[in-house]
Design an enzyme around this catalytic site. Structure first.
Site, short mmCIF file in Angstrom:
data_model
loop_
_atom_site.label_atom_id
_atom_site.label_comp_id
_atom_site.label_asym_id
_atom_site.label_seq_id
_atom_site.Cartn_x
_atom_site.Cartn_y
_atom_site.Cartn_z
N ARG A 80 0.83 -1.22 0.00
CA ARG A 80 0.00 0.00 0.00
C ARG A 80 0.85 1.25 0.00
O ARG A 80 0.55 2.22 -0.67
CB ARG A 80 -0.88 0.04 1.25
N TYR A 86 0.56 -13.47 0.42
CA TYR A 86 1.23 -13.32 -0.88
C TYR A 86 2.48 -12.47 -0.72
O TYR A 86 2.58 -11.66 0.21
CB TYR A 86 0.30 -12.71 -1.94
N ASP A 134 -14.26 4.96 -0.93
CA ASP A 134 -14.99 4.39 0.21
C ASP A 134 -16.06 5.33 0.74
O ASP A 134 -17.04 4.88 1.34
CB ASP A 134 -14.01 4.06 1.35
C1 FAD Z 1 -8.09 -5.73 5.17
C2 FAD Z 1 -8.29 -4.93 3.93
C3 FAD Z 1 -7.74 -5.37 2.72
C4 FAD Z 1 -7.94 -4.64 1.55
N1 FAD Z 1 -7.41 -5.11 0.39
C5 FAD Z 1 -7.64 -4.44 -0.76
C6 FAD Z 1 -7.10 -4.91 -2.00
O1 FAD Z 1 -6.40 -5.93 -2.04
N2 FAD Z 1 -7.38 -4.22 -3.14
C7 FAD Z 1 -8.16 -3.08 -3.12
O2 FAD Z 1 -8.39 -2.49 -4.19
N3 FAD Z 1 -8.68 -2.61 -1.96
C8 FAD Z 1 -8.45 -3.25 -0.80
N4 FAD Z 1 -8.95 -2.77 0.37
C9 FAD Z 1 -9.82 -1.57 0.34
C10 FAD Z 1 -9.04 -0.28 0.26
O3 FAD Z 1 -8.09 -0.22 1.30
C11 FAD Z 1 -9.98 0.92 0.35
O4 FAD Z 1 -11.10 0.71 -0.45
C12 FAD Z 1 -9.28 2.18 -0.10
O5 FAD Z 1 -8.19 2.46 0.74
C13 FAD Z 1 -10.27 3.36 -0.11
O6 FAD Z 1 -9.57 4.53 -0.41
P1 FAD Z 1 -10.21 5.95 -0.08
O7 FAD Z 1 -9.21 6.94 -0.50
O8 FAD Z 1 -11.59 6.00 -0.63
O9 FAD Z 1 -10.40 5.95 1.51
P2 FAD Z 1 -9.28 5.93 2.65
O10 FAD Z 1 -8.13 5.08 2.27
O11 FAD Z 1 -10.00 5.61 3.91
O12 FAD Z 1 -8.76 7.43 2.71
C14 FAD Z 1 -9.53 8.47 3.29
C15 FAD Z 1 -8.58 9.59 3.67
O13 FAD Z 1 -9.34 10.71 4.09
C16 FAD Z 1 -8.77 11.24 5.26
N5 FAD Z 1 -9.87 11.88 6.00
C17 FAD Z 1 -10.93 11.30 6.59
N6 FAD Z 1 -11.73 12.21 7.15
C18 FAD Z 1 -11.15 13.42 6.91
C19 FAD Z 1 -11.51 14.75 7.23
N7 FAD Z 1 -12.62 15.05 7.91
N8 FAD Z 1 -10.69 15.76 6.82
C20 FAD Z 1 -9.56 15.49 6.12
N9 FAD Z 1 -9.16 14.24 5.80
C21 FAD Z 1 -9.96 13.21 6.17
C22 FAD Z 1 -8.18 10.04 5.98
O14 FAD Z 1 -7.18 10.43 6.91
C23 FAD Z 1 -7.64 9.23 4.82
O15 FAD Z 1 -6.33 9.60 4.49
C24 FAD Z 1 -8.73 -3.46 1.58
C25 FAD Z 1 -9.26 -3.01 2.78
C26 FAD Z 1 -9.04 -3.72 3.95
C27 FAD Z 1 -9.64 -3.21 5.23
#
Ligand code: FAD
Length: 401
Positions: free
Chosen positions: A109, A218, A295
């Protein structure tokens, strides 16, 4: 295009991908991340052929290839008997040919994050701000104002909430309550290559499916590291992210499983725990000049390993519609969610089904093994995953009639 910047709240994988995709189309982007530094925690991410197409669009293929590894197979084993249930040869030429030349990969990651971060830093038009927590927004009709902790209000042409599962933007925009706590928890750890016994090291993504549990492993970073994810149904389902786990509960849940599973679990001293949540799919996640991405829009259980893949697809599609509409944001957001809601809903729903299949017990477990067993001599069946790995067709402007 408005003189005001696009505001992105959240600097995770989705937020960085959105900033990059939009800046490449000529937008000025201001991103606000609450964390004290822009960084990503450890553990592995699987990358489907669908997201490699997106990397190509974003100009990231070479950088990703520097860090990602390509497993030979996705293998499912029964964690009670050790029998191989099924395998998909994702490292084969046939797989690549089937999916337009795009591979299957795995990446740390932190490495994926770094690739996105460096691309954002090198891209004109992106301002990255750390230690900035977004609290609320106001849609003022011709602009949007984002209020940050400390009282500051930033004006932008629009706001994209990339603030993850516990999104504040979503809470204000949709008001649809908290995410659904699944009752499943994931413990994740990364081992050095030297810590993994030779007979347990292999260049495959292996999933040991046990009753109400599974273990995935993996290699990462071209074999220097070994990624472990242990998932089980827990009674401790407090909301949280990045919490240190309880190794005793973990060992108890896997106690009846194969020695290979136990030996890998024994190698770990420090596990980090995630309480796994998702939501029911939403039909709409935009209003006026505000939308959601990743997400925040469509949180999913990780059983298809596609949450980050979907966030990156979202970013590319959103930017493509921005260009098509001439960056009329309300129209862009409507087209973007129309294009994305069914695909991301399918990932949300299918992930739950996959989780049920992995965690099956009793007769259902036996049936699962029978159903998934390939017919003797049959060629690998890639079609079951085609809906996902075929990826998306990028929107194009309609020629004027
Ligand atoms: C165990 C596990 C395994 C996974 N494996 C995979 C995989 O193999 N392949 C895959 O594609 N996905 C995988 N995922 C899913 C993936 O990690 C998430 O879907 C992805 O990280 C979502 O990205 P995002 O940017 O939408 O959200 P996030 O990664 O949650 O990022 C949100 C960001 O917003 C910031 N934030 C939150 N609230 C505020 C606020 N009020 N003000 C300012 N900043 C804020 C946070 O600090 C964070 O940096 C896995 C998840 C888990 C739990």
């Amino acid at each position: 295009m408005s003189a005001l910047p696009v505001l992105v709240l959240g600097g995770g994988i989705g937020g960085l991908a959105a900033a990059l995709a939009l800046a490449k189309k000529g937008c000025r982007v201001r991103l606000y991340e609450q964390g004290s530094e822009l960084k990503e925690i450890g553990a592995g991410i699987q990358l489907g052929p669908n997201v490699y197409h997106m990397f190509e669009v974003l100009g990231l293929t070479e950088a990703i290839e520097r860090w990602s590894a390509h497993p030979h197979n996705l293998v499912m084993r029964d964690a009670l008997t050790g029998e191989e249930v099924t395998r998909l040869p994702v490292g084969s030429d046939a797989f690549r040919q089937r999916f337009r030349g795009y591979p299957y990969g795995v990446i740390h990651r932190g490495d994926l994050y770094q690739v996105l971060l460096e691309a954002c830093r090198a891209q004109a038009g992106i301002e990255l701000n750390e230690k900035c927590k977004g609290l609320s927004f106001e849609d003022r009709g011709d602009r949007v104002a984002l209020r940050l902790e400390g009282g500051e209000a930033i004006e932008g042409a629009c706001l994209i909430g990339c603030d993850g599962l516990w999104s504040k933007v979503r809470a204000q925009l949709l008001g649809d309550g908290k995410p659904r706590v699944s009752g499943h928890v994931a413990y994740r750890a990364v081992l050095q290559r030297a810590e993994v016994p030779d007979d347990l090291w292999q260049n495959n993504v292996v999933l040991w499916a046990g009753p109400k549990t599974h273990l995935v492993h993996y290699p990462l970073r071209r074999g220097e590291l070994y990624n472990l994810v242990a998932v089980f149904h827990s009674d401790k389902v407090e909301e949280g992210w990045d919490v240190y786990g309880d190794p005793e509960e973990l060992k108890r849940k896997f106690a009846d499983e194969r020695p290979e599973v136990q030996r890998l679990l024994d190698k770990i001293n420090v596990w980090k725990m995630w309480v796994l949540c998702d939501r029911e799919p939403a039909r709409r996640w935009s209003k006026g000049r505000v939308t959601l991405l990743g997400d925040a829009a469509h949180p999913t259980l990780q059983y298809l390993a596609q949450g980050a893949n979907m966030a990156i697809e979202d970013a590319v599609v959103l930017a493509a519609y921005g260009e098509i509409t001439g960056f009329e944001w309300e129209k862009t957001f409507r087209l973007y969610e129309d294009a994305r809601y069914k695909r991301t809903a399918r990932v949300q729903i299918m992930s739950r089904y996959y989780g049920d299949a992995y965690h099956a017990a009793g007769v259902v477990r036996e049936l699962r093994n029978d159903i998934l067993a390939p017919a003797p001599g049959a060629a690998p069946d890639f079609e079951a995953m085609a809906w996902l790995y075929d990826g998306i067709a990028l929107p194009r402007a309609q020629p004027n009639r």
